[in-house]
Structures are given as structure tokens and as C-alpha cells.
Design a protein around this motif. Structure first.
Motif, PDB file in Angstrom:
ATOM      1  N   ASN A 581      -5.202  63.922  -7.978  1.00 28.59           N
ATOM      2  CA  ASN A 581      -5.565  62.857  -6.845  1.00 28.59           C
ATOM      3  C   ASN A 581      -6.582  62.027  -7.572  1.00 28.59           C
ATOM      4  O   ASN A 581      -6.621  60.672  -7.377  1.00 28.59           O
ATOM      5  CB  ASN A 581      -6.194  63.652  -5.834  1.00 28.59           C
ATOM      6  CG  ASN A 581      -6.788  62.964  -4.653  1.00 28.59           C
ATOM      7  OD1 ASN A 581      -5.754  61.961  -4.151  1.00 28.59           O
ATOM      8  ND2 ASN A 581      -7.835  63.041  -4.147  1.00 28.59           N
ATOM      9  N   TYR A 582      -7.540  62.569  -8.384  1.00 26.62           N
ATOM     10  CA  TYR A 582      -8.667  61.777  -9.098  1.00 26.62           C
ATOM     11  C   TYR A 582      -7.953  60.811  -9.844  1.00 26.62           C
ATOM     12  O   TYR A 582      -8.371  59.588  -9.968  1.00 26.62           O
ATOM     13  CB  TYR A 582      -9.579  62.665  -9.889  1.00 26.62           C
ATOM     14  CG  TYR A 582     -10.318  61.697 -10.611  1.00 26.62           C
ATOM     15  CD1 TYR A 582     -11.809  61.644  -9.981  1.00 26.62           C
ATOM     16  CD2 TYR A 582     -10.348  61.257 -11.864  1.00 26.62           C
ATOM     17  CE1 TYR A 582     -12.628  60.721 -10.658  1.00 26.62           C
ATOM     18  CE2 TYR A 582     -11.227  60.457 -12.661  1.00 26.62           C
ATOM     19  CZ  TYR A 582     -12.620  60.112 -11.959  1.00 26.62           C
ATOM     20  OH  TYR A 582     -13.407  59.397 -12.687  1.00 26.62           O
ATOM     21  N   ILE A 583      -7.237  61.016 -10.665  1.00 21.70           N
ATOM     22  CA  ILE A 583      -6.351  59.937 -11.520  1.00 21.70           C
ATOM     23  C   ILE A 583      -5.612  58.891 -10.685  1.00 21.70           C
ATOM     24  O   ILE A 583      -5.922  57.542 -11.103  1.00 21.70           O
ATOM     25  CB  ILE A 583      -5.161  60.664 -12.417  1.00 21.70           C
ATOM     26  CG1 ILE A 583      -5.870  61.745 -13.484  1.00 21.70           C
ATOM     27  CG2 ILE A 583      -4.344  59.873 -13.288  1.00 21.70           C
ATOM     28  CD1 ILE A 583      -4.971  62.714 -14.302  1.00 21.70           C
ATOM     29  N   LYS A 584      -5.006  59.328  -9.690  1.00 24.12           N
ATOM     30  CA  LYS A 584      -4.342  58.388  -8.885  1.00 24.12           C
ATOM     31  C   LYS A 584      -5.143  57.274  -8.323  1.00 24.12           C
ATOM     32  O   LYS A 584      -5.002  56.257  -8.297  1.00 24.12           O
ATOM     33  CB  LYS A 584      -3.443  58.868  -7.960  1.00 24.12           C
ATOM     34  CG  LYS A 584      -2.273  59.796  -8.508  1.00 24.12           C
ATOM     35  CD  LYS A 584      -1.439  60.916  -7.368  1.00 24.12           C
ATOM     36  CE  LYS A 584      -0.490  61.572  -8.036  1.00 24.12           C
ATOM     37  NZ  LYS A 584       0.318  62.575  -7.128  1.00 24.12           N
ATOM     38  N   LYS A 585      -6.246  57.839  -7.787  1.00 25.61           N
ATOM     39  CA  LYS A 585      -7.201  56.920  -7.139  1.00 25.61           C
ATOM     40  C   LYS A 585      -7.736  56.120  -8.296  1.00 25.61           C
ATOM     41  O   LYS A 585      -7.906  54.766  -7.940  1.00 25.61           O
ATOM     42  CB  LYS A 585      -8.541  57.815  -6.601  1.00 25.61           C
ATOM     43  CG  LYS A 585      -8.168  58.646  -5.293  1.00 25.61           C
ATOM     44  CD  LYS A 585      -8.123  57.661  -4.026  1.00 25.61           C
ATOM     45  CE  LYS A 585      -7.901  58.583  -2.781  1.00 25.61           C
ATOM     46  NZ  LYS A 585      -8.995  59.316  -2.492  1.00 25.61           N
ATOM     47  N   VAL A 586      -8.089  56.319  -9.256  1.00 28.96           N
ATOM     48  CA  VAL A 586      -8.630  55.566 -10.403  1.00 28.96           C
ATOM     49  C   VAL A 586      -7.561  54.672 -10.922  1.00 28.96           C
ATOM     50  O   VAL A 586      -7.867  53.177 -11.093  1.00 28.96           O
ATOM     51  CB  VAL A 586      -9.362  56.222 -11.566  1.00 28.96           C
ATOM     52  CG1 VAL A 586      -9.807  55.238 -12.757  1.00 28.96           C
ATOM     53  CG2 VAL A 586     -10.348  57.247 -11.040  1.00 28.96           C
ATOM     54  N   GLN A 587      -6.395  55.138 -11.011  1.00 29.47           N
ATOM     55  CA  GLN A 587      -4.957  54.035 -11.425  1.00 29.47           C
ATOM     56  C   GLN A 587      -5.125  53.146 -10.323  1.00 29.47           C
ATOM     57  O   GLN A 587      -5.062  51.934 -10.766  1.00 29.47           O
ATOM     58  CB  GLN A 587      -4.000  55.149 -11.383  1.00 29.47           C
ATOM     59  CG  GLN A 587      -3.714  55.827 -12.728  1.00 29.47           C
ATOM     60  CD  GLN A 587      -2.273  56.552 -12.711  1.00 29.47           C
ATOM     61  OE1 GLN A 587      -1.896  56.705 -11.554  1.00 29.47           O
ATOM     62  NE2 GLN A 587      -1.842  57.016 -13.747  1.00 29.47           N
ATOM     63  N   ILE A 588      -5.149  53.430  -8.976  1.00 29.46           N
ATOM     64  CA  ILE A 588      -4.781  52.660  -7.888  1.00 29.46           C
ATOM     65  C   ILE A 588      -5.868  51.500  -8.079  1.00 29.46           C
ATOM     66  O   ILE A 588      -5.630  50.275  -8.073  1.00 29.46           O
ATOM     67  CB  ILE A 588      -4.847  53.148  -6.745  1.00 29.46           C
ATOM     68  CG1 ILE A 588      -3.454  54.059  -6.361  1.00 29.46           C
ATOM     69  CG2 ILE A 588      -4.876  52.157  -5.530  1.00 29.46           C
ATOM     70  CD1 ILE A 588      -3.474  54.835  -5.215  1.00 29.46           C
ATOM     71  N   GLU A 589      -7.230  51.865  -8.333  1.00 29.80           N
ATOM     72  CA  GLU A 589      -8.159  51.056  -8.306  1.00 29.80           C
ATOM     73  C   GLU A 589      -8.186  49.948  -9.304  1.00 29.80           C
ATOM     74  O   GLU A 589      -8.452  48.633  -9.286  1.00 29.80           O
ATOM     75  CB  GLU A 589      -9.539  51.565  -8.331  1.00 29.80           C
ATOM     76  CG  GLU A 589      -9.957  52.259  -7.075  1.00 29.80           C
ATOM     77  CD  GLU A 589     -11.342  52.653  -6.790  1.00 29.80           C
ATOM     78  OE1 GLU A 589     -12.081  52.595  -7.588  1.00 29.80           O
ATOM     79  OE2 GLU A 589     -11.525  53.505  -5.776  1.00 29.80           O
ATOM     80  N   SER A 590      -7.958  50.426 -10.655  1.00 27.96           N
ATOM     81  CA  SER A 590      -7.672  49.946 -11.673  1.00 27.96           C
ATOM     82  C   SER A 590      -6.691  48.666 -11.733  1.00 27.96           C
ATOM     83  O   SER A 590      -6.574  47.685 -12.094  1.00 27.96           O
ATOM     84  CB  SER A 590      -7.571  50.616 -13.010  1.00 27.96           C
ATOM     85  OG  SER A 590      -6.337  51.439 -13.160  1.00 27.96           O
ATOM     86  N   GLY A 669     -10.334  61.117 -19.465  1.00 29.87           N
ATOM     87  CA  GLY A 669      -9.981  59.930 -19.911  1.00 29.87           C
ATOM     88  C   GLY A 669     -10.158  58.827 -18.847  1.00 29.87           C
ATOM     89  O   GLY A 669     -10.869  57.616 -19.189  1.00 29.87           O
ATOM     90  N   TYR A 670      -9.497  59.015 -17.767  1.00 27.84           N
ATOM     91  CA  TYR A 670      -9.715  57.928 -16.830  1.00 27.84           C
ATOM     92  C   TYR A 670     -11.036  57.601 -16.381  1.00 27.84           C
ATOM     93  O   TYR A 670     -11.541  56.745 -16.004  1.00 27.84           O
ATOM     94  CB  TYR A 670      -8.647  58.142 -15.518  1.00 27.84           C
ATOM     95  CG  TYR A 670      -7.320  57.694 -15.532  1.00 27.84           C
ATOM     96  CD1 TYR A 670      -7.217  56.470 -15.093  1.00 27.84           C
ATOM     97  CD2 TYR A 670      -6.248  58.087 -16.165  1.00 27.84           C
ATOM     98  CE1 TYR A 670      -5.827  55.653 -15.167  1.00 27.84           C
ATOM     99  CE2 TYR A 670      -5.032  57.453 -16.317  1.00 27.84           C
ATOM    100  CZ  TYR A 670      -4.873  56.388 -15.631  1.00 27.84           C
ATOM    101  OH  TYR A 670      -3.556  55.640 -15.864  1.00 27.84           O
TER     102      TYR A 670
END
Length: 710
Positions: A581-590, A669-670
Motif C-alpha cells: 500500500n505504501y509503495i502504491k501510494k508513493v507511486q501514484i503521487e510520483s 527504496g520508494y
């Protein structure tokens, strides 16, 4: 402006709230009126004692529920559950049986359903191709009607029985803390048979105009503004807190409160919060499972009612940079079936010793499991909030207030006083006259993540969008564990020949000493506290992936398994889900940042820069000074170059990380190589360009419009 944003008329169903409170729930009153006495008794036993409801009883209840629902115009029913997405889920089925030509609702449909579980987070509990999952009725939370649908609160488990939701472990944690607390309570009062954790959730949120919200792709996609320069006026005048509520927002508040009251949600407080555009709603205390369900339902109500008022509610922890973030302050206490709040001091020496026992045990639990408590509130959203603008820091600490702190210090120092026959031990220990309301003897500390506030503990670090069941499950479990250990330690003292009261005091004295490092009365924002906390050995895990490492710890797995709340497989799954969930949130924001920068900001800035170049050349041709225009052109070029460089570097880093197989390594890493490395750099360049580019050109609605236009 006023004609474009008309007020929506709000009319209560009756003059008094008491006339319609709970009208949309199949609660105790409705059950008593519609069920046979023997059936009603079985339902209440299921609610109070956790006994199972047999099929025949379920049929009777389903029949009564169907009649009640149909009388209110309901056509469908659903099992309403809380998967590990963080929101609620529902699949609607019709009462109408087309083959029979009548409305039907069987006991089996009330008790259990099989929604397709294939697309819900599972963290490796099952194979991707396996879809079966089950929802099962939770009788302790009332059935309710929402938007013409009968909603049945349920747990959600996999085909093999593992929990796939927030409610299942919460219910188990309630039993764990109940069992442990009763054992301690019976040292003081043998009549105590049950201890129930209660909860009051202070919900903070922002409200902005719906039309303005729709113009911001970052708000729509990620829930927060990834860009936006702080307006000249923010919250620095401190005039918004408890100020007059804007008219449209007040109409919205009144409207969602009416809907909440119909559903038995005891909302009682509303006010402006610190930041412009920020507000708070708070209910009175309820049993923790019901309070959790009500908080999830309340957010849904608020979201839907806001649409009607052409407003948008933002539950993100940090939707706007530079102003107060939004939390969800969890006011937690323990209540006995004899009506005693275990965190309420009194004038009775015996009750005060019991009160101190539970305060000390809770403080010790936070000290022993600070990292786990920190992990319980970790999220990509909350990382932006913690430690800034009135949010507590990531360092877990306990604020007790000077009065109670002094009492514990006195108890620790005088614990070895020799008690002569006939002496008043409590007077000698300085604990016989604890003030009834400790809150009035000390100030509140809004920088503390875990504060005692007179008759409860306020866990202030929980994020505003979070499902409170997660952190409350952890709190229940760590307190249950400490109470169990406390009971064993007291028994050892008694077995060694100590009188019971002296045995309790001796153990408390040790616990006070052992957990003293977690107690802090000062400013949690200060650099001095960070240094002091480090000296004390307290953790300061500022990122979610780092905080979540505690779930790898065998001590954590053993803790949850020992109290039958989460088995190792379930715990591992939750860890995986939180990381993903953390990875996806940061992915979306980036991605949002990249899209806005490359397709909106850069073309706009170049267009405006070309306009300036044209103007500068025109001034030069007329023999006029064009230095100011040239300086602006150069500054725009500098920020454009920085923006392009960092956006493309961020995209490349994201591609690299997406190839990393280990989810924990990828999440870290994200956090470090994407969020920490690029978000602020990209934002800085965009926000500087916002100041340089003419308002008529700028493609995004600005903070001053979103925060102040109501």
C-alpha cells in the motif's frame, strides 16, 4: 460567487434529536419490540457474552429484520465489512425473489455470505486464482439502513479462516484485554466480570468547494496537493480555531449530523480546527467495536452529504503543505461491567490504587512496545503529517501531566517505606488524595502522541484517514500483555509472603522505574527532545517502511499469537499489505507529479516565458529598460531546468525500483530514493514557478482559493 454556490436547505426530521436518534438501526429497542422474549434474550447474550446464535434463532431475527427494513422502503441488503483496503466494502443483494414473486431474507443470508475475495488485499494468504472468502455477522454492532440498503456489519475471513479485515483482530483483541483486565480488577473487586475498552474518535478533516477540487488532478488522484505555494495568509493569525463556522460548511455539518444521528452515531461536537478550511467532529464514547464501525460509517456519510452541498471532504492527513495536518485522536479507556472507568481517579484509596495500577500498566505497555505502536499508525499519508503543525512526532512518548507524574514519582521513591501495623500505607505513599479531575491540574500537550487527559488516554498520532481498528487492536494487545505480566508479578510477591496491597505497590514501583524513559512532559517538536529521546534509547522511525520492520520481529509474532489475535501467517500478510500500500501510494503521487510537471507546469511556464521574451524584445526595441523581464526569464529557466532534470531522474528511479522483488526493500527504496530524493525538489521548483508565472496562465487552482473560498 454566492449564486454559483447556493445553500442547500437542511431540515431535521423532528425538533429534538432524541425523536429520531437511532431510527435507522435495528437496535435494542427495535429488537425488543419485534422479537419474542426468548429470541431477544439469545441475541443479547450473543452481544454481551459472545455466545453463538443458532440457525433457528437466526431465522427469527432475519424475519423481523426483513419486516422492519421493508417498512422503511428498503429493497436490498448487504454484508458491510472492512477489508484491508482501509475503506468499507459491500455487495448488494435484493430481498425480491423473482421465482417466488415475494421478498425473502433467510437466517443463513443474515449470518453468512460469500463475497468474491479475489480482488481484496490478502498478503499471500491465498493463491491469486483462489477467490473464496466469507463474511459473518457481528451481532455486537447494530444492523443499519444506509441509502435504502440494509447493512449488516460483518467480519471477513478467507476460505481457510484467516482474517482479511480489520474487525476480526479487533474483536479478538477486545477479548484479550478484557480477560487480562478482569484478572487485575478482581484483586480490588471480585464482582467485576467484564472489562470493555471504550473509544471516542475526534475526526479532523478539510472541506473545500467541489468545483475547485475537480480542477486539481493531484487532489483527485492522491487526496493531497503535491504542489502549491503557501498563501500570504495561512493559519498564522490563529483566527480560524473555534472561529465562526462558514455558512455552507455549517449547513453541511448539520446535514451529516442528522444522518449520523439516525444511524445511532452519537456525534456531539463540531468546530473549526487550526488551519483554514479544517474542521473537527467528535462523538461521545462507545464500546470500541461499535465506535470503530461508526467512524468508518461517519466518513462515508460525510463524503456523500458533502456532494449534495457541492463540497468535498478531504480526509488525507496532509492535503495542504504548510498548515495543520489532520489526525484522528483516539480517546481510549477501559470500563468495567460494574460501571467503573479504570482510568478515573477518585477519593477512595482502594479505587485510586486500582487507577494507578492501570495507568502504570498502560505506560509500561507503551514503553515496552513503542515500536509496535508507532508501526500501527504508519502510512504514506501520515508520514507527511507527523512532527509538523500540531501533529505529534514519530517518537512514541507518554504525557501524564505534572500532577499524575508527581504521584508516580512519589510512589517510586517511597515504595520501600516500612509499614507499621495500623499505619495508613496510602497516606505514607502520598496517593490517598489524588484529585478527581487531573486534567484541571495540568495543561494538555498537543505534541504528545499518547497523553493522559483526566480519565482516558488520547492516542493523538493516528491519521485522519486511518481505520482506527488497526492501532486500537495493537493498543488492546500490548496492554493485555502487560496486565498479564503484572498479574504474574503480583502473584509472585504474594507467594513470597507479601500482603496483597503491598505486593501491588512493590510491583508498580518497579514498573514505574522500568518505564520512566517513555514519560515526557515537554515540547515534542523541539530538537532538544529528539536528542534527549535518543539518549533515552527511544526510537524515532520517521518513515513507514522503517517503522513496519517491527512486524518481522519474532517478539511481535509471538505477542499476537499468544493472545490469539493474529497468527504468524496473518501478521505476515498484514505486513506485506501495508508495504504494498505504501509503495502504491508513493507511486501514484510520483506519477501525478510527473504528469502535472511535464504536461501542465512546464508547457505553461514556457508559454509565459515566451511572452516575457516577446515583451522584453519589444521594450529593447523601444530603447526601454528590460532588465526585470530578463531576470524573470532567467529565473524561470533555472526552475524549469531543475524541474525537468528531477522529474526525469525520478521516473528512472521508479523504473529501477519496480524491478526489485523484495517488497520491504522496494518500499524503502520508494521512501528514500523517490519520495525523499525528489518530492521536495520538484515541489520547490513548481512552487517557485507559481510565484513567477502570471495568474492568468497558471494551470492549477491556488491554495488561497481552495482554503478560503467557501
Amino acid at each position: 460567487m454566492a449564486t454559483a454556490r447556493p445553500r442547500i436547505a437542511v431540515t431535521a426530521p423532528a425538533p429534538k434529536i432524541s425523536d429520531y436518534f437511532g431510527s435507522q438501526i435495528f437496535g435494542t429497542k427495535q429488537m425488543k419490540e419485534s422479537l419474542a422474549p426468548s429470541i431477544f434474550k439469545k441475541v443479547m447474550e450473543a452481544i454481551d457474552k459472545g455466545t453463538k446464535i443458532d440457525p433457528a434463532t437466526a431465522e427469527e431475527i432475519a424475519s423481523a429484520v426483513k419486516v422492519w427494513a421493508l417498512s422503511k422502503g428498503v429493497t436490498h441488503y448487504t454484508h458491510w465489512f472492512q477489508p484491508l483496503t482501509g475503506s468499507t466494502a459491500e455487495k448488494h443483494d435484493s430481498f425480491f425473489d423473482a421465482h417466488a414473486g415475494i421478498e425473502k431474507f433467510k437466517g443463513s443470508a443474515l449470518v453468512q455470505q460469500e463475497p468474491d475475495a479475489s480482488s481484496f488485499p490478502h498478503g499471500g494468504i491465498r493463491s491469486t486464482f483462489e477467490a473464496r472468502g466469507y463474511t459473518a455477522w457481528d451481532p455486537s454492532s447494530p444492523i443499519f439502513i444506509f441509502e435504502k440498503t440494509l447493512c449488516i456489519p460483518t467480519i471477513f475471513v478467507s476460505y481457510t479462516g484467516e482474517a482479511l479485515d480489520y474487525k476480526t483482530p479487533l474483536l479478538k483483541s477486545m477479548e484479550a484485554v478484557n480477560s487480562a483486565a478482569v484478572e487485575i480488577c478482581q484483586l480490588f473487586d471480585r464482582n467485576v466480570r467484564k472489562v470493555t475498552p471504550s473509544l471516542g474518535v475526534e475526526q479532523e478533516y478539510f472541506v473545500i468547494d467541489k468545483a475547485l477540487y475537480a480542477t486539481r488532478p493531484d487532489l483527485v488522484m492522491s487526496g493531497r496537493t503535491v504542489f502549491g505555494h503557501s498563501p500570504a495568509r495561512g493559519q498564522q493569525l490563529e483566527d480560524h480555531y473555534f472561529g465562526t463556522i462558514p455558512t455552507r460548511v455549517k449547513d453541511f455539518m448539520m446535514d451529516f449530523e442528522i444522518e449520523a444521528h439516525k444511524l445511532g452515531i452519537p456525534v456531539s461536537t463540531r468546530h473549526n480546527e487550526v488551519a483554514p478550511g479544517q474542521f473537527e467532529v467528535a462523538p461521545v464514547f462507545e464500546e470500541i467495536n461499535k465506535a470503530t464501525d461508526h467512524n468508518q460509517l461517519l466518513m462515508d456519510i460525510m463524503d456523500k452529504v458533502a456532494e449534495k452541498h457541492n463540497l468535498k471532504v478531504l480526509f488525507h492527513e496532509k492535503p495542504f503543505a504548510g498548515v495543520n495536518g489532520s489526525g484522528k485522536h483516539n480517546n481510549w479507556s477501559l470500563i468495567t461491567d460494574t460501571g467503573v472507568n479504570l482510568f478515573q481517579p477518585s477519593n477512595s484509596a482502594r479505587e485510586n490504587l486500582q487507577f494507578l495500577t492501570f495507568v502504570v500498566a498502560t505506560t509500561k505497555a507503551v514503553y515496552d512496545y513503542a515500536d509496535l505502536l508507532r508501526a500501527s499508525i504508519a502510512s504514506a499519508n501520515n508520514d507527511f503529517r507527523l512532527g509538523a503543525n500540531e501533529a505529534p512526532p514519530a517518537i512514541m512518548s507518554v504525557f501524564l501531566g505534572s500532577t499524575l507524574s508527581n504521584v508516580l514519582d512519589e510512589l517510586e521513591k517511597n515504595g520501600n517505606i516500612k509499614i507499621e501495623k495500623g499505619d495508613n500505607m496510602y497516606m505514607k505513599l502520598g496517593i490517598s488524595k489524588i484529585p478527581e479531575i487531573i486534567l484541571d491540574n495540568t495543561d494538555r500537550n498537543r505534541t504528545s502522541p499518547f497523553a493522559f487527559t483526566g480519565n482516558k488516554f488520547e492516542f493523538r498520532a493516528v491519521g485522519s484517514s486511518a481505520n482506527v481498528a488497526g492501532p486500537m487492536t495493537v493498543l488492546n494487545v500490548i496492554v493485555a500483555e502487560t496486565l498479564r505480566t503484572l498479574a504474574k508479578d503480583i502473584e509472585k510477591e504474594i507467594s513470597a509472603g507479601k500482603e496483597k496491597k503491598i505486593a501491588i505497590v512493590n510491583v508498580l514501583r518497579k514498573y514505574i522505574k522500568d518505564s520512566k524513559k517513555i514519560r515526557f512532559e515537554g515540547d515534542g517538536y523541539s530538537e532538544e527532545w529528539e536528542k534527549e529521546a535518543a539518549k533515552r534509547g527511544l526510537s524515532n522511525k520517521k518513515s513507514t517502511p522503517e517503522a513496519l520492520d517491527i512486524y518481522h520481529d519474532k517478539k511481535t509474532a509471538d505477542l499476537f499469537n499468544r493472545h490469539a489475535v493474529l497468527n504468524p501467517k496473518e501478521l505476515h500478510a498484514r505486513h506485506e499489505i501495508m508495504l504494498e500500500n505504501y509503495i502504491k501510494k508513493v507511486q501514484i503521487e510520483s506519477r501525478v507529479m510527473g504528469d502535472l510537471a511535464l504536461n501542465h507546469i512546464i508547457p505553461t511556464a514556457i508559454q509565459y516565458q515566451n511572452k516575457l521574451i516577446e515583451n522584453a524584445n519589444g521594450l529593447k526595441g523601444l530603447g526601454l529598460d528590460n532588465k526585470a523581464a530578463i531576470e524573470t526569464i532567467k529565473e524561470i529557466s533555472k526552475h524549469l531546468e531543475s524541474l525537468k532534470l528531477n522529474v526525469h531522474a525520478m521516473i528512472e528511479e521508479r523504473k529501477r525500483l519496480n524491478k526489485v522483488e523484495d517488497v520491504a526493500e522496494r518500499a524503502k527504496g520508494y521512501s528514500s530514493a523517490v519520495k525523499d530524493a525528489f518530492f521536495e525538489k520538484i515541489r520547490y521548483a513548481v512552487d517557485k514557478l507559481e510565484l513567477l508565472v502570471d495568474d492568468e496562465f497558471w494551470p492549477l487552482v491556488k491554495y488561497r482559493e481552495m482554503l478560503f473560498i467557501k
